[in-house]
Design an enzyme around this catalytic site. Structure first.
Site, short mmCIF file in Angstrom:
data_model
loop_
_atom_site.label_atom_id
_atom_site.label_comp_id
_atom_site.label_asym_id
_atom_site.label_seq_id
_atom_site.Cartn_x
_atom_site.Cartn_y
_atom_site.Cartn_z
CD GLU A 81 -2.73 -1.73 5.01
OE1 GLU A 81 -2.83 -2.13 6.18
OE2 GLU A 81 -2.51 -2.49 4.05
CG ASP A 106 1.10 -6.90 2.92
OD1 ASP A 106 1.83 -7.18 3.87
OD2 ASP A 106 -0.12 -6.67 3.03
CD GLU A 141 -1.91 -10.68 5.80
OE1 GLU A 141 -0.95 -10.27 6.47
OE2 GLU A 141 -2.68 -9.92 5.19
C1 GCV Z 1 -1.98 -5.03 10.63
C2 GCV Z 1 -1.49 -6.07 5.49
C3 GCV Z 1 -2.41 -6.90 6.33
C4 GCV Z 1 -3.03 -6.08 7.45
C5 GCV Z 1 -1.89 -5.49 8.29
C6 GCV Z 1 -1.00 -4.66 7.37
C7 GCV Z 1 0.21 -4.13 8.11
O1 GCV Z 1 -2.22 -5.13 4.79
O2 GCV Z 1 -3.41 -7.46 5.54
O3 GCV Z 1 -3.84 -6.91 8.24
O4 GCV Z 1 -2.39 -4.71 9.33
O5 GCV Z 1 -0.52 -5.48 6.31
O6 GCV Z 1 1.23 -4.79 8.07
O7 GCV Z 1 0.12 -3.07 8.71
#
Ligand code: GCV
Length: 721
Positions: free
Chosen positions: A323, A402, A430
């Site tokens: 990411e 995720d 989340e």
């Molecule tokens: C901390 C997902 C979440 C992100 C998170 C990522 C991760 O993409 O939306 O907010 O980042 O997972 O676990 O690294």
């Protein structure tokens, strides 16, 4: 991931209407007199509320004195906690002593210390690190209750267990109980940023940081450590895995030391998330290549400095090549190279590095039906099995995507044989309603942990694989993304705290049932009123399925707005972008073909027995069908329904269940405290409204795509058409 949220005016209007309803509920509830004192939720499950005289009487034989052996700060904490709990629950003041009992006493100390007092008193089995033994025994001529363990932390855990029994009115007469942790690693991660915000946090700002600094007042950090210790959590990473480079500044280390000081009396080790590019980005090296000796030296010096200030520092968490984060690929190195350079710096101090397997390309070509984000963790890490040092742990999210409302388990759990593993579970909701919706995740985590990977034809449940219980893996365990905040009740919602409690209890003993865990939590959090216990337990236990049924059934993912807030319905946002959370819904059908025969071959990453479960459409369980197969909307499920009719029915039933929660909650007025009664009622009212929004959004979407009418005539009518 986070991008701008599309504006949905009609949704906003609807939401305003629900807020008005919530306000009306709050106003009318305020007029009703209640029997029970209001509570804020700050004490969570450690309320220690006074027992009635009858219940208190059954603890009359609890010794009136505590004796702490040795000089450990953690054992002193245990002594104080016992005194506090007994005073609040039983109205008795215990006297505190040290050394040797001079009257009937509760004796607190490690096994080694106990043996200096009574050399022959031994637990029936060897105590692992942090395991404890509660034993009623004669010691030096007195009737004593011994709380002992191989570590001082274990003594503290034993005291919390004792207090939990009293709070739930369990007998402590003739105690003889050994409790052992299932795994050595039982940690939480916080995704706190140095500016005080928390990524995916729904309980207010950070308890650790504000405005780029560690907060002056760290009393909440100490209270959090107390909560964590009470459920056996022994480590906490305090900052976001999307790590701010400033976390390793020398000045910041001096500040984080204060947080470690707040944790220490509770036996919670502090850890930090770090960015792999730190040697270059913050100290001006011209490289962060993990194989460059200057980089290794940089990490060694940095780690030595940390341990100089925080001698019990736990270690690091690393998110790299994911990411947008930099990683070893910059230099053509692999993840083991990256993990090991840090692991070697930590090794002399006893620290560990958690290296996250959440590595994937978020610019995948969505046109290519063979591309599959779900394959990324296995593809990246399986070839490196055995290449990681023994104090490196690969931290694996429970599913291959995720934290969706339902995913199969990550095949990587079975793909590493000679590498330490930890499972990463998400306590903060989340994708599961962001604490505004009730969604008790323990039943989901149980399914994951109990899932049998059938490695080499043996029974190998995931819990076994992650717990450092197989050869060639010295350590392992459980990591939960908690994200508590400054809100008085920690997570924004009193009922959501059951997930934090449940995570800790499962990390300690994944054999506990969801029913047992929720029953403990409800009694500790709300007291033992039978109607309250029965109602809250039942609501919690059904809530994951309810949430799943009005959001994303049949394994299609949460069907939320994945490029925005991860909260509202937004099934279109999954497609035609590189994030790879695809459900591949089109006019002909829905679901991702991940089979070996015709799809992305993700199924081939599982051991053969698991492949058999998912490869053939006809065998695949209904609740995973759309994760593994692309099917026509009229495909018949095992249940006999077509896929599209299941989606309609499930969403209508889910929304009805969400409304039922409100009706089920209302009779609790007067059976629990007013503040949490009203707060939760307002949340459930809101959830019921949101469930209707979800129902209509998903049903209309799938109707528009498929053109298949609802057999019950509900979908495609009315104002939302
Ligand atoms: C901390 C997902 C979440 C992100 C998170 C990522 C991760 O993409 O939306 O907010 O980042 O997972 O676990 O690294």
């Amino acid at each position: 991931m986070c991008m701008a949220e599309p504006s949905l005016v009609h949704r906003m209007t609807k939401r305003c209407w629900y807020l008005a309803v919530v306000a009306a509920v709050l106003t009318s509830a305020a007029a009703v007199p209640l029997r029970v004192d209001a509570e804020t939720g700050a004490e969570a499950w450690l309320r220690y509320s006074a027992l009635g005289p009858q219940a208190a009487k059954s603890y009359d034989r609890l010794p009136a004195r505590t004796v702490a052996l040795g000089d450990s700060a953690v054992v002193r904490t245990a002594q104080q906690e016992l005194t506090r709990g007994v005073a609040q629950m039983l109205g008795r003041t215990l006297s505190a002593g040290a050394g040797s009992p001079s009257e009937n006493s509760v004796i607190l100390g490690t096994l080694a210390e106990l043996h200096s007092l009574t050399p022959t008193l031994n637990p029936p089995q060897e105590l692992r690190a942090d395991g404890y033994w509660l034993k009623s025994s004669r010691v030096r001529g007195f009737d004593c209750l011994v709380v002992t363990a191989s570590t001082d932390r274990g003594v503290l855990y034993g005291v919390f267990a004792l207090l939990s029994k009293i709070a739930r009115a369990e007998s402590i007469a003739a105690l003889a109980e050994v409790q052992q942790p299932y795994a050595p690693i039982r940690w939480v991660n916080q995704w706190d940023n140095l500016n005080g915000r928390i990524e995916r946090g729904y309980g207010g700002p950070s308890i650790f940081f504000a405005d780029g600094r560690v907060r002056d007042d760290l009393s909440r950090a100490g209270q959090y450590a107390r909560l964590l210790a009470s459920i056996g959590i022994n480590g906490c990473t305090i900052n976001n895995v999307n790590a701010d480079l400033g976390i390793l500044d020398d000045a910041m280390i001096t500040q984080t030391r204060r947080i470690a000081d707040a944790f220490r009396p509770w036996g919670v080790q502090l850890a930090l998330s770090v960015d792999l590019s730190s040697p270059k980005a913050i100290d001006g090296l011209d490289t962060f290549d993990p194989l460059d000796p200057r980089v290794a030296e940089w990490w060694r010096k940095k780690v030595d400095e940390i341990y100089r200030q925080i001698p019990d520092f736990g270690g690091f968490v690393v998110k790299a090549d994911s990411e947008g984060r930099l990683g070893p690929s910059t230099y053509g190195r692999n993840h083991a190279d990256a993990a090991n350079v840090i692991a070697r710096a930590l090794k002399p101090h006893g620290g560990v590095v958690f290296y996250r397997a959440f590595v994937y390309n978020h610019h995948l070509d969505w046109h290519d039906l063979k591309n599959d984000r779900a394959k990324a963790a296995f593809d990246n890490f399986h070839p490196l099995d055995g290449a990681f040092d023994d104090n490196a742990i690969v931290q694996i999210k429970n599913g291959p995507i995720d934290f969706q409302v339902r995913e199969p388990v990550s095949p990587l759990f079975g793909g590493l044989r000679r590498t330490n593993e930890a499972i990463e579970l998400q306590i903060t909701q989340e994708y599961t309603g962001q604490q505004k919706h009730l969604c008790f995740l323990v039943p989901m985590w149980k399914e994951v942990l109990d899932f049998d990977m059938h490695l080499d034809g043996n029974t190998t449940p995931v819990k076994h694989l992650v717990a450092g219980r197989v050869s060639h893996r010295p350590t392992g365990g459980f990591v939960g993304v908690a994200n508590v905040g400054m809100d008085t009740n920690w997570m924004g919602s009193p009922l959501a705290m059951a997930n934090l409690y449940g995570f800790g209890r499962l990390a300690w003993d994944p054999g506990l049932s969801a029913e047992t865990i929720v029953d403990e939590w409800t009694r500790l959090t709300f007291g033992s009123d039978p109607l309250a216990v029965q109602t809250i337990n039942a609501m919690q236990l059904s809530s994951w399925h309810v949430y799943e049924s009005y959001t994303g059934p049949l394994g299609a993912g949460t069907l939320t707005n994945i490029t925005g807030n991860h909260y509202d319905p937004g099934p279109e946002s999954s497609e035609e972008n590189g994030w790879g959370q695809w459900h591949r819904a089109d006019r002909a059908g829905i679901g991702m073909d991940r089979t070996v025969a015709t799809g992305t071959a993700f199924v081939g990453q599982y051991p053969p027995a698991v492949q058999k479960l998912y490869e053939a459409m006809a065998e695949c369980p209904d609740n995973m069908l759309l994760f593994f197969h692309h099917v026509p909307y009229t495909y018949a499920l095992h249940s006999g329904k077509t896929v599209v009719q299941h989606v309609y029915d499930s969403h209508y039933e889910g929304a009805e269940h969400a409304a039922d929660f409100v009706a089920e909650w209302k009779p609790l007025e007067g059976h629990i405290d007013e503040e949490r009664y009203r707060d939760t009622l307002a949340r459930l009212q809101y959830q019921a409204g949101e469930a209707v929004v979800w129902r209509d959004a998903i049903c209309n979407w799938i109707y528009r795509l498929s053109g298949v009418p609802d057999a019950k005539g509900r979908v495609g009518r009315g104002p939302r058409q």
